[in-house]
Design a protein around this motif. Structure first.
Motif, PDB file in Angstrom:
ATOM      1  N   PRO A   1     -11.805 -33.392 -13.339  1.00  0.00           N
ATOM      2  CA  PRO A   1     -12.201 -34.808 -13.242  1.00  0.00           C
ATOM      3  C   PRO A   1     -12.498 -35.132 -11.787  1.00  0.00           C
ATOM      4  O   PRO A   1     -11.796 -34.676 -10.881  1.00  0.00           O
TER       5      PRO A   1
ATOM      6  N   ASN B   1     -13.392 -41.913 -12.006  1.00  0.00           N
ATOM      7  CA  ASN B   1     -13.099 -42.727 -13.173  1.00  0.00           C
ATOM      8  C   ASN B   1     -13.696 -44.106 -12.942  1.00  0.00           C
ATOM      9  O   ASN B   1     -13.610 -44.647 -11.847  1.00  0.00           O
TER      10      ASN B   1
ATOM     11  N   ILE C   1     -13.821 -47.228 -20.493  1.00  0.00           N
ATOM     12  CA  ILE C   1     -13.485 -46.424 -19.324  1.00  0.00           C
ATOM     13  C   ILE C   1     -14.196 -45.083 -19.452  1.00  0.00           C
ATOM     14  O   ILE C   1     -14.093 -44.412 -20.489  1.00  0.00           O
TER      15      ILE C   1
ATOM     16  N   ASN D   1     -14.719 -41.327 -17.752  1.00  0.00           N
ATOM     17  CA  ASN D   1     -14.332 -40.278 -16.813  1.00  0.00           C
ATOM     18  C   ASN D   1     -15.525 -39.378 -16.556  1.00  0.00           C
ATOM     19  O   ASN D   1     -16.241 -39.004 -17.493  1.00  0.00           O
TER      20      ASN D   1
END
Length: 374
Positions: A137, A140, A255, A257
């Motif tokens: 990741p 975000n 949301i 990512n």
């Protein structure tokens, strides 16, 4: 096994004088197990002479074996192989059921995932050939950038070969038979707890931070914690036998990512589809230098989709006043930039050439297809 051989046209095996043959035609002595042998070509046959004077014709099946040899690869073969995800091994931080693993399966539906203890280990898994790619990741939409992973991009010599955008669904999980009002505490990653603040406040439970959302689900399931809930993915509930008590409990309705996929080798840049390029650079000191660096992209109509600055770890501070009256210091920065252009495009190549006039250091982290799917 390589064998030095000789070819004597018009001869037959019955005419073989092994002593003269091996002396005059440079047969090579080899060993299979504890037996000495010599081998050479005889006409269109391959004759093997063992130490016990026994002769074998091993040319049978030779043409079959040669036909099974792999053919030389073409550029199209290489491209096709890179798109085949059936055997791709992808390392990630966490345990099965994590959002990173979900992102890996989105990019490569048939991949084999390799769980790792931390991000550093997931990078090393690729460098040590234990995995083909690593997925991490990087940012975000609600929590911002993961700075640790920006540092790892520079520490390791891997290349970005893709990106994945994943819509996140935070779920409240618990053991079968447990209702939400029975919970006294909820375990999850600190960011998941922060992004579900309103829901957890209403639920009136204690919050406990752990290193991984799926790891929290595994911990609760293995220890039979009936008064503990978990914020994790729906797939984590399926893996660890938990019930989903509520979905989309995050404060923000949506949301996203963003993940990066890295490999040992870069992919071939193309100009026939939307590509993104990621670079990192440092600049000489001086007024307006950052403005000039960014202008090289604006002058060529190249859109910058991401700018991130990180202090240089090897020299985080520099003196800005060398006089006897002051010792003022400030951070020395590295700049990470994503721009929407392929390195196969002349405008991108020209922009980086222009950037070299201002930069002390430039490194292309990767050029890869843009992910426009959610």
């Amino acid at each position: 096994m390589a064998v030095t051989s000789c070819l004597i046209p018009g001869s037959t095996t019955a005419q073989v004088d092994w002593h003269n043959l091996l002396t005059k035609h440079s047969g090579i002595a080899l060993k299979w197990g504890n037996k000495q042998k010599r081998a050479c070509y005889w006409g269109n046959k391959v004759i093997v002479r063992m130490a016990d004077q026994t002769s074998y014709d091993v040319s049978k099946g030779l043409s079959k074996d040669l036909s099974l040899l792999p053919k030389p690869l073409s550029a199209s073969d290489i491209l096709a192989a890179s798109d085949n995800d059936a055997k791709v091994r992808i390392s990630f931080k966490g345990v099965p059921g994590s959002y990173s693993e979900d992102a890996a399966h989105k990019a490569y539906p048939n991949c084999e995932t390799v769980p790792c203890h931390d991000f550093e280990a997931s990078f090393k898994a690729v460098e040590l050939w234990l995995a083909d790619k690593v997925i991490i990741p990087i940012e975000n939409s609600s929590g911002g950038s993961l700075h640790r992973n920006y540092d790892l991009l520079l520490c390791h010599r891997l290349h970005i070969v893709g990106e994945v955008q994943l819509a996140i669904n935070f779920c409240l999980l618990a053991l079968p038979g447990v209702r939400a009002e029975y919970l006294e505490r909820v375990l999850s990653h600190p960011q998941a707890l922060d992004l579900s603040d309103a829901f957890l406040t209403k639920l009136n439970v204690a919050r406990e931070s752990v290193d991984d959302t799926a790891g929290a689900a595994e911990y609760v399931a293995l220890n039979g914690l009936y008064k503990a809930g978990v914020i994790a993915s729906r797939r984590a509930a399926e893996i660890y036998g938990l019930n989903v008590l509520a979905e989309r409990i995050q404060d923000d309705a949506e949301i996203i990512n963003r993940y990066l996929i890295l490999a040992r080798d870069p992919i071939i840049s193309r100009a026939d589809k939307p590509f993104k390029t990621s670079i990192v650079f440092s600049l000489e000191e001086g007024p307006g230098v950052l403005f000039k660096a960014l202008a090289v992209f604006a002058l060529r109509d190249i859109n910058l989709s991401k700018i991130e600055s990180r202090p240089q770890r090897n020299r985080p501070l520099r003196v800005v006043d060398d006089s006897n009256t002051g010792t003022a210091k400030c951070f020395d920065y590295l700049f990470y930039i994503d721009f929407e252009a392929s390195m196969a495009e002349p405008r991108a190549q020209t922009a980086l050439g222009h950037l070299q006039e201002f930069a002390k250091f430039i490194r292309v982290l990767g050029c890869y297809p843009m992910d426009a799917t959610i």
